[in-house]
Design an enzyme around this catalytic site. Sequence first.
Site, mmCIF file in Angstrom:
data_model
loop_
_atom_site.group_PDB
_atom_site.id
_atom_site.type_symbol
_atom_site.label_atom_id
_atom_site.label_comp_id
_atom_site.label_asym_id
_atom_site.label_seq_id
_atom_site.Cartn_x
_atom_site.Cartn_y
_atom_site.Cartn_z
ATOM 1 N N ASP A 109 52.967 51.417 27.520
ATOM 2 C CA ASP A 109 52.431 50.262 27.579
ATOM 3 C C ASP A 109 53.303 49.401 28.536
ATOM 4 O O ASP A 109 54.597 49.016 28.122
ATOM 5 C CB ASP A 109 52.581 49.504 26.196
ATOM 6 C CG ASP A 109 51.865 47.991 26.150
ATOM 7 O OD1 ASP A 109 51.831 47.533 27.378
ATOM 8 O OD2 ASP A 109 51.524 47.401 25.100
ATOM 9 N N SER A 164 46.967 43.706 47.450
ATOM 10 C CA SER A 164 45.850 43.445 48.307
ATOM 11 C C SER A 164 45.669 42.167 49.301
ATOM 12 O O SER A 164 46.858 41.526 49.270
ATOM 13 C CB SER A 164 44.481 43.238 47.256
ATOM 14 O OG SER A 164 44.697 41.662 46.773
ATOM 15 N N TYR A 194 46.132 34.992 40.491
ATOM 16 C CA TYR A 194 45.864 36.314 41.135
ATOM 17 C C TYR A 194 46.528 36.539 42.712
ATOM 18 O O TYR A 194 47.371 37.487 42.899
ATOM 19 C CB TYR A 194 44.369 36.899 41.099
ATOM 20 C CG TYR A 194 44.193 38.073 41.880
ATOM 21 C CD1 TYR A 194 44.107 39.174 40.997
ATOM 22 C CD2 TYR A 194 43.729 38.045 43.135
ATOM 23 C CE1 TYR A 194 43.899 40.138 41.765
ATOM 24 C CE2 TYR A 194 43.734 39.337 43.656
ATOM 25 C CZ TYR A 194 43.566 40.352 43.077
ATOM 26 O OH TYR A 194 43.130 41.659 43.656
ATOM 27 N N LYS A 211 49.852 38.911 43.974
ATOM 28 C CA LYS A 211 49.512 39.604 45.042
ATOM 29 C C LYS A 211 50.583 39.363 46.239
ATOM 30 O O LYS A 211 51.241 40.214 46.868
ATOM 31 C CB LYS A 211 48.177 39.608 45.715
ATOM 32 C CG LYS A 211 47.215 40.397 44.687
ATOM 33 C CD LYS A 211 47.617 41.610 44.133
ATOM 34 C CE LYS A 211 46.666 42.103 43.109
ATOM 35 N NZ LYS A 211 47.323 43.318 42.504
ATOM 36 N N THR A 214 35.436 52.199 41.911
ATOM 37 C CA THR A 214 35.659 52.977 40.808
ATOM 38 C C THR A 214 34.805 52.957 39.693
ATOM 39 O O THR A 214 33.873 52.335 39.808
ATOM 40 C CB THR A 214 37.345 52.247 40.461
ATOM 41 O OG1 THR A 214 36.953 50.994 40.206
ATOM 42 C CG2 THR A 214 38.137 52.402 41.611
#
Length: 232
Positions: A73, A160, A172, A176, A207
């Site tokens: 984890d 990304s 987000y 990144k 995916t």
Amino acid sequence: MSKPLSGKVCIVTGATRGIGKGIALQLGEAGATVYITGRTLTSPKDDPVGGSLTETAKEIETRGGKCIPVQCDHSKDSDVEELFSRVAKEQDGRLDVLVNNAYSAVKALSDNFNKPFWEQPITMWDTVNNVGLRNHYICSVHAARLMTAWKSGLIVNISSAAGLKYTFNVPYGIGKEANDRMAADCAVELRKMDVAFVSLWPGLVRTEQVLHLLTTKGDETISTSEEASSKQ
């Protein structure tokens, strides 16, 4: 078949499916001993996406590689420390490649699509950046301690282009950009020890998780699915 990575030791985090699994498969096929991590040892029957450590390990071995699955984890520092301690013990302190790919915010990103940051749960920052950023740094610290002793190695952050342009939500994009900055700054300090650190932008990949979201939510949410490419 040529095995250019024969004798090399690698760790790929979050390799039960997606980009992590794909990277692990290629490393194993190239002859490396690959430690893969994830939370799921065997795929739950009620998981519509599927994917597990056992399945990835079996596929690597089918391709002629050597795989050691480790249930981990990545939100728990103690699990991460145990992972690197195990690798150091079993491989005489050797680690050649670390791929930081573990991520745990795909569902949260999808559930909060098109909501401004002030209307999202206050916990969104940690949901996005605990495993997807902080853990990458923790793993990199442990890896660097092994690699610098050998004066050889490569660390990769799966990132990304969201660090350059608004994508999905505020936490987000910040995460990144921070992953890219981490790679650049760590590379400066590691260079004198002959260890490389890079950030990799795979882009949108079809995916298992991306295909599942397309099936259940349609094309409208395809742009929210990029991080599914690297989901555990």
